[in-house]
Scaffold this active site. Structure first.
Site, PDB file in Angstrom:
ATOM      1  N   HIS A 149       0.888  -0.993   0.653  1.00 12.64           N
ATOM      2  CA  HIS A 149       0.129  -0.306  -0.155  1.00 12.64           C
ATOM      3  C   HIS A 149       0.645   1.040  -0.358  1.00 12.64           C
ATOM      4  CE1 HIS A 149      -2.549   3.393   1.546  1.00 12.64           C
ATOM      5  NE2 HIS A 149      -3.892   2.239   1.582  1.00 12.64           N
ATOM      6  N   ASP A 221       3.157  -3.495   8.331  1.00 15.91           N
ATOM      7  CA  ASP A 221       2.255  -2.213   8.246  1.00 15.91           C
ATOM      8  C   ASP A 221       1.095  -3.353   8.774  1.00 15.91           C
ATOM      9  OD1 ASP A 221      -0.033  -1.484   7.279  1.00 15.91           O
ATOM     10  OD2 ASP A 221       0.641  -1.223   5.024  1.00 15.91           O
ATOM     11  N   GLN A 224      -3.981  -3.733   7.824  1.00 17.25           N
ATOM     12  CA  GLN A 224      -4.456  -4.950   7.094  1.00 17.25           C
ATOM     13  C   GLN A 224      -4.346  -6.105   8.196  1.00 17.25           C
ATOM     14  OE1 GLN A 224      -7.666  -5.103   5.178  1.00 17.25           O
ATOM     15  NE2 GLN A 224      -7.037  -2.981   4.872  1.00 17.25           N
ATOM     16  N   LYS A 247      -9.693   0.663  10.807  1.00 19.63           N
ATOM     17  CA  LYS A 247     -10.291  -0.423  10.556  1.00 19.63           C
ATOM     18  C   LYS A 247      -9.625  -1.597  11.685  1.00 19.63           C
ATOM     19  CE  LYS A 247      -6.708   0.855   6.836  1.00 19.63           C
ATOM     20  NZ  LYS A 247      -7.487   0.980   5.379  1.00 19.63           N
ATOM     21  N   CYS A 396      -4.728   2.427  -3.706  1.00 18.63           N
ATOM     22  CA  CYS A 396      -4.035   2.792  -3.506  1.00 18.63           C
ATOM     23  C   CYS A 396      -2.244   2.541  -3.187  1.00 18.63           C
ATOM     24  CB  CYS A 396      -3.567   3.503  -1.998  1.00 18.63           C
ATOM     25  SG  CYS A 396      -4.933   4.546  -1.975  1.00 18.63           S
TER      26      CYS A 396
HETATM   27  N1  PLP Z   1      -1.732   0.353   5.063  1.00 15.18           N
HETATM   28  C1  PLP Z   1      -2.491  -0.548   4.510  1.00 15.18           C
HETATM   29  C2  PLP Z   1      -2.047  -2.231   4.134  1.00 15.18           C
HETATM   30  C3  PLP Z   1      -3.628  -0.439   4.110  1.00 15.18           C
HETATM   31  O1  PLP Z   1      -4.335  -1.066   3.265  1.00 15.18           O
HETATM   32  C4  PLP Z   1      -4.136   0.816   4.310  1.00 15.18           C
HETATM   33  C5  PLP Z   1      -5.665   1.604   4.188  1.00 15.18           C
HETATM   34  O2  PLP Z   1      -6.046   1.052   3.329  1.00 15.18           O
HETATM   35  C6  PLP Z   1      -2.814   1.616   4.769  1.00 15.18           C
HETATM   36  C7  PLP Z   1      -1.937   0.770   4.996  1.00 15.18           C
HETATM   37  C8  PLP Z   1      -3.093   2.817   5.239  1.00 15.18           C
HETATM   38  O3  PLP Z   1      -4.249   3.182   6.627  1.00 15.18           O
HETATM   39  P1  PLP Z   1      -4.389   4.626   6.915  1.00 15.18           P
HETATM   40  O4  PLP Z   1      -5.202   5.123   5.896  1.00 15.18           O
HETATM   41  O5  PLP Z   1      -5.144   4.050   8.011  1.00 15.18           O
HETATM   42  O6  PLP Z   1      -3.825   5.374   7.268  1.00 15.18           O
END
Ligand code: PLP
Length: 481
Positions: A149, A221, A224, A247, A396
């Protein structure tokens, strides 16, 4: 604006779309949500008229609040006050609640005694914070996969990171990372816990061991992964973990970075301001230790307490219940999609079994395309005609979607993502499958705008809620980034 004219072929939505009590009695456990979420009985208008129970298959973007989380926030609100700043009773309660939340969140992810829990806005914020703390961040000092992402890619790209292309299997991916780490030393390996596009989980234990063998640290990260699987920093050896409250059923604006103290202690403060200092003189400042060092400004006590309440509730469900619930639903979804002609799912690492619901290294997130229909049109159709909420676009994760496009999995470079969570039930999956089968058999029953207008339904008679109607002209355009 030109309109994509689609011949209506259905006079009214399928009966299963109409608001009706779920028939759960005597069915398997997937017929029931695993926990109560706010909005579970939301009904939404359909373009044909009438309404349907909203089927939320967009947990991966933002999950609904757990009832227990909303209740805790309601308890706190009358006491809402400043944190670390006031002498009043309410301030003392909020300061206590904030620090207790920090401790609870740390326990939830198995933080080591010396780890720091820094409360941030979200995962993006947490990973940017860490990027500013990588010592001596020289070009090439951070290594990451190409499947990430943007939140786990752009902060490193700015530092001049090295990118490893994920292989066709998990083992090949580990080998590619090993080769890169052997080629030149790195300070940090950044990897997602679970793909936000395919739901597949990279082999974290092997990648952690690999990073450490090469003298690097690893950040996961967890945006998810954490809502779906228990993660323990102490047990896994992972050095840093970032995740988002919204999330994890706590949509109140808080996220977290948890991990090793030394880098965070010696890094420049993430934000300069009140609360991050010990002493300020004109021209010279003595900064506080972490976590305060990186939490300048008034903290989000509501967000922190909500996130801690979510951690407690999810932990109490037990890891087996969460994964069993999800595995059953994911199996139903995967098999149902496979049975619809012209539907293709995205997989990084297809399992030997063909990727059924028995694959433990997948969370309840899945992306697909429908032959003959752009992803954005499919998503608009599902919402407008069936009351099913999904996300479409490139999620993204542009480099990953470009790979799927090059492989011919998606014709328009985009996909439709269905994602599951604690409030999901078998009927939700069935509603999606029935709607897709109907799309393939009959096409849409409404007209939709041209691609440049995002395929929104035309006309769109669905009214906004009363409280919003006077302030806005119509439903917001979809974000297909
Ligand atoms: N990393 C992953 C795998 C994501 O799916 C997302 C958001 O969809 C993010 C990071 C970014 O999260 P946030 O928008 O809460 O900063």
């Amino acid at each position: 604006m030109s309109i994509l004219a689609v011949q209506p072929s259905l006079a009214s939505p399928a009966p299963s779309d109409r608001v009706a009590p779920d028939t759960a009695a005597g069915e398997e456990s997937t017929a029931h949500p695993l926990a109560e979420v706010i909005g579970a009985d939301l009904t939404v208008p359909l373009v044909h008229g009438g309404a349907a129970r909203y089927v939320n298959l967009d947990y991966a973007a933002s999950a609904p609040a757990l009832r227990a989380v909303a209740d805790r926030v309601a308890e706190l609100l009358p006491l809402y006050s400043s944190v670390h700043r006031g002498a009043g009773y309410a301030s003392a309660v909020c300061t206590s609640a904030y620090e207790a939340a920090r401790a609870e969140i740390g326990r939830f992810v198995g933080a080591r005694d010396d780890d720091v829990v820094i409360l941030t806005r979200n995962t993006t914020d947490a990973l940017n914070l860490l990027a500013a703390a990588v010592p001596g961040a020289a070009p090439g000092g951070v290594v990451h996969l190409d499947i990430e992402h943007h939140a786990n890619l752009l902060p490193w790209q700015r530092l001049g990171s090295r990118v490893v292309q994920a292989g066709g299997t998990r083992a090949q991916t580990v080998a590619a990372v090993a080769a890169e780490l052997a080629a030149a030393p790195a300070a940090l390996l950044a990897v997602t816990g679970a793909s936000n596009v395919t739901g597949e989980c990279p082999p974290l234990a092997e990648l952690t061991a690999l990073a450490h063998r090469h003298g690097a640290r690893i950040v996961v990260d967890g945006a998810q992964l954490v809502p779906h699987r228990r993660v323990s920093l102490a047990a896994s050896g992972v050095d840093y973990l970032a995740f988002s409250g919204h999330k994890l059923y706590a949509p109140y604006g808080a996220g977290v970075l948890v991990g090793r103290r030394d880098w965070l202690e010696s890094a420049p403060p993430y934000l300069a301001g009140g609360g991050a200092v010990r002493e300020v003189r004109l021209g010279r400042t003595e900064w506080a230790d972490a976590p305060a060092r990186h939490e300048a400004g008034t903290p989000n006590v509501i967000g922190a307490v909500a996130l801690a309440a979510a951690c407690r509730t999810v932990a109490a469900l037990g890891p087996d219940a969460v994964s069993a619930h999800e595995r059953a639903l994911l199996g139903r979804l995967t098999e149902g999609l496979a049975a619809i002609d012209g539907v293709r799912t995205f997989r990084l690492w297809p399992s030997a079994s063909g990727g059924g619901g028995d694959d433990l290294d997948r969370i309840g997130v899945l992306t697909f395309t429908v032959d003959g229909y752009p992803a954005a049109l499919v998503a608009q159709y599902l919402s407008a005609e069936h009351g099913v909420g999904v996300r479409d676009g490139r999620f993204c994760a542009h480099p990953l979607l470009a790979r799927f496009a090059a492989d011919g999995v998606t014709a328009d470079g985009a996909g439709v993502r269905a994602s599951l969570g604690l409030g999901s039930r078998a009927e939700d999956v069935d509603r999606l499958l029935a709607a897709l089968a109907s799309l393939r058999a009959h096409g849409p029953a409404w007209t939709y705008a041209a691609p440049e207008a995002g395929y929104v339904p035309v006309p769109d008679p669905r009214a906004l809620p009363d409280w919003l109607a006077s302030a806005a002209a119509g439903p917001a355009a979809p974000c297909s980034a």
